[in-house]
Design a protein around this motif. Sequence first.
Motif, PDB file in Angstrom:
ATOM      1  N   PRO A  81       0.831  -1.203   0.000  1.00 58.73           N
ATOM      2  CA  PRO A  81       0.000   0.000   0.000  1.00 58.73           C
ATOM      3  C   PRO A  81       0.864   1.250   0.000  1.00 58.73           C
ATOM      4  CG  PRO A  81       0.093  -0.952   2.179  1.00 58.73           C
ATOM      5  CD  PRO A  81       0.802  -1.890   1.279  1.00 58.73           C
ATOM      6  N   ALA A 122       0.396   5.809   0.132  1.00 60.81           N
ATOM      7  CA  ALA A 122      -0.541   6.905   0.352  1.00 60.81           C
ATOM      8  C   ALA A 122      -1.005   7.507  -0.963  1.00 60.81           C
ATOM      9  CB  ALA A 122       0.111   7.975   1.215  1.00 60.81           C
ATOM     10  N   GLN A 178      -8.318   5.289  -5.497  1.00 56.76           N
ATOM     11  CA  GLN A 178      -8.357   6.190  -4.343  1.00 56.76           C
ATOM     12  C   GLN A 178      -7.782   5.494  -3.111  1.00 56.76           C
ATOM     13  OE1 GLN A 178      -9.901   9.578  -4.558  1.00 56.76           O
ATOM     14  NE2 GLN A 178      -9.255   8.946  -6.608  1.00 56.76           N
ATOM     15  N   PRO A 179      -6.658   5.989  -2.592  1.00 54.23           N
ATOM     16  CA  PRO A 179      -6.145   5.406  -1.346  1.00 54.23           C
ATOM     17  C   PRO A 179      -7.031   5.789  -0.172  1.00 54.23           C
ATOM     18  CG  PRO A 179      -4.823   7.302  -2.020  1.00 54.23           C
ATOM     19  CD  PRO A 179      -5.840   7.095  -3.096  1.00 54.23           C
ATOM     20  N   THR A 180      -7.241   4.866   0.718  1.00 57.20           N
ATOM     21  CA  THR A 180      -8.089   5.170   1.882  1.00 57.20           C
ATOM     22  C   THR A 180      -7.687   4.305   3.065  1.00 57.20           C
ATOM     23  OG1 THR A 180     -10.342   5.204   2.737  1.00 57.20           O
ATOM     24  CG2 THR A 180      -9.866   3.543   1.080  1.00 57.20           C
ATOM     25  N   ARG A 181      -7.867   4.873   4.251  1.00 51.35           N
ATOM     26  CA  ARG A 181      -7.631   4.121   5.478  1.00 51.35           C
ATOM     27  C   ARG A 181      -8.936   3.826   6.216  1.00 51.35           C
ATOM     28  NH1 ARG A 181      -2.610   3.483   6.851  1.00 51.35           N
ATOM     29  NH2 ARG A 181      -1.037   4.777   5.818  1.00 51.35           N
ATOM     30  N   GLY A 214     -11.871   2.441   5.173  1.00 50.72           N
ATOM     31  CA  GLY A 214     -12.600   1.209   4.964  1.00 50.72           C
ATOM     32  C   GLY A 214     -13.044   1.034   3.533  1.00 50.72           C
ATOM     33  N   ALA A 215     -13.694  -0.072   3.285  1.00 49.30           N
ATOM     34  CA  ALA A 215     -14.202  -0.369   1.941  1.00 49.30           C
ATOM     35  C   ALA A 215     -15.178  -1.529   2.038  1.00 49.30           C
ATOM     36  CB  ALA A 215     -13.053  -0.728   0.993  1.00 49.30           C
ATOM     37  N   VAL A 258     -14.841  -3.536   5.491  1.00 49.12           N
ATOM     38  CA  VAL A 258     -13.833  -3.104   6.458  1.00 49.12           C
ATOM     39  C   VAL A 258     -14.210  -1.722   6.969  1.00 49.12           C
ATOM     40  CG1 VAL A 258     -11.391  -2.544   6.819  1.00 49.12           C
ATOM     41  CG2 VAL A 258     -12.040  -4.470   5.332  1.00 49.12           C
ATOM     42  N   ARG A 312     -12.687   1.154   9.381  1.00 50.81           N
ATOM     43  CA  ARG A 312     -11.528   1.671  10.127  1.00 50.81           C
ATOM     44  C   ARG A 312     -10.599   0.553  10.607  1.00 50.81           C
ATOM     45  NH1 ARG A 312     -10.686   6.834  10.959  1.00 50.81           N
ATOM     46  NH2 ARG A 312     -12.346   8.380  11.002  1.00 50.81           N
ATOM     47  N   GLY A 313     -10.201  -0.267   9.658  1.00 57.35           N
ATOM     48  CA  GLY A 313      -9.200  -1.287   9.961  1.00 57.35           C
ATOM     49  C   GLY A 313      -9.735  -2.555  10.599  1.00 57.35           C
ATOM     50  N   PRO A 336     -11.444   2.060  -8.322  1.00 57.58           N
ATOM     51  CA  PRO A 336     -10.963   1.155  -7.270  1.00 57.58           C
ATOM     52  C   PRO A 336     -10.413   1.950  -6.096  1.00 57.58           C
ATOM     53  CG  PRO A 336      -9.401   1.273  -9.086  1.00 57.58           C
ATOM     54  CD  PRO A 336     -10.600   2.065  -9.499  1.00 57.58           C
ATOM     55  N   VAL A 337     -10.442   1.318  -4.919  1.00 59.61           N
ATOM     56  CA  VAL A 337      -9.794   1.951  -3.764  1.00 59.61           C
ATOM     57  C   VAL A 337      -8.587   1.104  -3.371  1.00 59.61           C
ATOM     58  CG1 VAL A 337     -11.830   3.102  -2.833  1.00 59.61           C
ATOM     59  CG2 VAL A 337     -11.292   0.783  -2.087  1.00 59.61           C
ATOM     60  N   ASN A 338      -7.593   1.804  -2.888  1.00 59.49           N
ATOM     61  CA  ASN A 338      -6.401   1.143  -2.374  1.00 59.49           C
ATOM     62  C   ASN A 338      -6.504   1.195  -0.855  1.00 59.49           C
ATOM     63  OD1 ASN A 338      -3.866   0.170  -1.838  1.00 59.49           O
ATOM     64  ND2 ASN A 338      -2.806   2.057  -2.383  1.00 59.49           N
ATOM     65  N   LEU A 339      -6.984   0.089  -0.284  1.00 60.26           N
ATOM     66  CA  LEU A 339      -7.249   0.057   1.158  1.00 60.26           C
ATOM     67  C   LEU A 339      -5.942  -0.092   1.931  1.00 60.26           C
ATOM     68  CD1 LEU A 339      -9.405   0.162   3.332  1.00 60.26           C
ATOM     69  CD2 LEU A 339      -9.704  -2.302   3.068  1.00 60.26           C
ATOM     70  N   LEU A 340      -5.608   0.934   2.692  1.00 60.64           N
ATOM     71  CA  LEU A 340      -4.311   0.987   3.360  1.00 60.64           C
ATOM     72  C   LEU A 340      -4.326   0.377   4.746  1.00 60.64           C
ATOM     73  CD1 LEU A 340      -3.475   4.672   2.350  1.00 60.64           C
ATOM     74  CD2 LEU A 340      -2.686   2.587   1.230  1.00 60.64           C
ATOM     75  N   ASP A 341      -5.508   0.089   5.242  1.00 57.69           N
ATOM     76  CA  ASP A 341      -5.609  -0.446   6.600  1.00 57.69           C
ATOM     77  C   ASP A 341      -6.600  -1.600   6.595  1.00 57.69           C
ATOM     78  OD1 ASP A 341      -5.335  -0.797   9.267  1.00 57.69           O
ATOM     79  OD2 ASP A 341      -6.337   1.035   9.885  1.00 57.69           O
ATOM     80  N   ASP A 342      -6.165  -2.692   5.992  1.00 56.90           N
ATOM     81  CA  ASP A 342      -7.054  -3.835   5.799  1.00 56.90           C
ATOM     82  C   ASP A 342      -6.650  -4.942   6.773  1.00 56.90           C
ATOM     83  OD1 ASP A 342      -8.436  -6.089   4.946  1.00 56.90           O
ATOM     84  OD2 ASP A 342      -8.338  -5.485   2.845  1.00 56.90           O
ATOM     85  N   PRO A 343      -7.584  -5.396   7.609  1.00 56.54           N
ATOM     86  CA  PRO A 343      -7.225  -6.440   8.571  1.00 56.54           C
ATOM     87  C   PRO A 343      -6.900  -7.781   7.900  1.00 56.54           C
ATOM     88  CG  PRO A 343      -9.594  -6.096   8.562  1.00 56.54           C
ATOM     89  CD  PRO A 343      -9.004  -5.034   7.678  1.00 56.54           C
ATOM     90  N   GLY A 397      -3.031  -3.666   1.187  1.00 55.92           N
ATOM     91  CA  GLY A 397      -3.037  -3.134  -0.165  1.00 55.92           C
ATOM     92  C   GLY A 397      -4.012  -3.794  -1.100  1.00 55.92           C
TER      93      GLY A 397
END
Lengths: 280, 274
Positions: free
Chosen positions: A7, A9, A25-28, A30-31, A39, A41-42, B260-267, B271
């Motif tokens: 990943p 930023a 789109q980078p995101t922290r 969720g998705a 997901v 918030r992690g 698409p999204v690049n999920l940076l905090d995926d449990p 990525g």
Amino acid sequence: MTPDSPPSAAPPSAAHPLLAHTGAQPTRVGAAFPGQRAVFRGRDLHRDLRDHHWLGLCALAVFGREVPKAQLDFFDSIWVWTSYPDLRLWNNRIAALAGTTRSTANLGLSAAEAMSEATIFGRGNEYRAMDFLIKVQQRVQAGEPLAEVLTRFLADGGRLAGYGRPISTVDERMPLTLAKARELGLDQGPHLALAWAIDDYFAQQGKPLRLNLGGLVSAFAADFGWSPREFTMFLFPAFLAGMHPCYLEALELPAGARFAMRCDDVAYEGVAPRPWPPAA
Amino acid sequence: MSEPTLHSTIWQETPEPDNPFATQVARCHGYDVYGQMLGQARWVDMVYLLLTGQAPAPLQARVLETLAVALANPGPRDPMVHAAMCAGIGGTPAAAGLMAALAVGAGQSGGARDVYLAMHAWQGARALPADAPLSQWLETLLAVHAPAWLGPRDAGWPTAEHPAGLDPHSPVTATIVRQSLALLSEAGPCTQRLHEHIDTLCAQAGMGLTLVAVAAAVMTDLGLSPAQGEMLHLLLRLPGAAAHALEQASQGFKRFPYPPVNLLDDPLHQGTTS
């Protein structure tokens, strides 16, 4: 981007800074992975958070961390006693008017919520009240006497939020809030003490600026370590329960009946009749 | 006990003799709207009249009409129109699309709040002495709004990141902005001066001018307050939002971008692309 890629930023930078933000789109935060999982918030929403209380989830959304149960319970209770289904209140009135024109509930309630970010009540009031209390506290802690801070604030044209109330000078929700805070052990914070000290100061000065509920809850939020933005986002549903009945009751009346106004109900105070086109 | 009464200096309605809710004559700031204005007044005449209480002079009407065309459609890349298109694509009520456009188009970077702040800056610039040096004028216009104490209209807004009306991402002023400014420079002294010193101002800021700056200067020259300018900017940009929302509704969601999204905090996976 493949599932195995590390990943980052943002994609590599280019000439225009926004070029790095086009495409994926980078995101922290969720998705959603339709058919698989979501997901939040992690955390896996359906595995890690499925038993979470909804209000706690909203708090996690706003603060990015778990909020102590006592703080959630405190505001949960406050929202109960700030839910007034009084159709005359300006935000509730939007819901009622949407009902009388036979608009949809979501449109009416969304607009009513948007309107709750007002200057003299609701989110705008609390945002400024909290900002005010935090800044005054910082100055007092830095050694400035409270009276000087307040005098200079008013002399510089400062407009106070969190003190005074637009309709009534007595707020029936204050004792309930203070009792709940005592019950939950939340009433010993420095911003709450400051809020009362300011109230005392204005009382001694003979100014009609007594601490109101917006100022009081803002003091608690400051003591909880929240920022004005976090607080205003967390408070978003505060008035919601009072709005639904106003919409529904208007639907039960004839169309146009709620707040029906005759032509003569508008008192015209403008210029006298004149001809169009106006003289050059 | 008397009935509640609404007070207005704008609008006066005379009821029909047999129906207190039906309007026989409606006057706007004294002008008979349906008896005299209809068919003679232009839309911009009515908008200006409603906001200011006065009919516009010919120059003011021409300028407002030109500004309205310039602002009518920010285009589908604009966040405000993007918001309206999301409503269109999802099949939500028309009002939701415009509410979405208004909420996003209200913003402090390129939206109506940007206009509000730019107009405040123009008020400061206009208050300078006539012989004030250009540097002072530039400094006033390029100041970033950061109040020590939040005023009634400051609550909730993020901290300003750039001078109002400027593009924080590029020193380039787009051609369409220059075209608009050139045509609108007749609006009055603010717009004229902006047109005259655009390159100096942009060089000092290291940022390009946006349509917000042009709108703010024009509206100031039209005699509008920052609050009136903010409201008018919201209003004038709605036609494009409406048209694009309707267009996307007719095209269907499969042709609407869903990046698409690049999920940076995926449990589960680092990525993961969704």
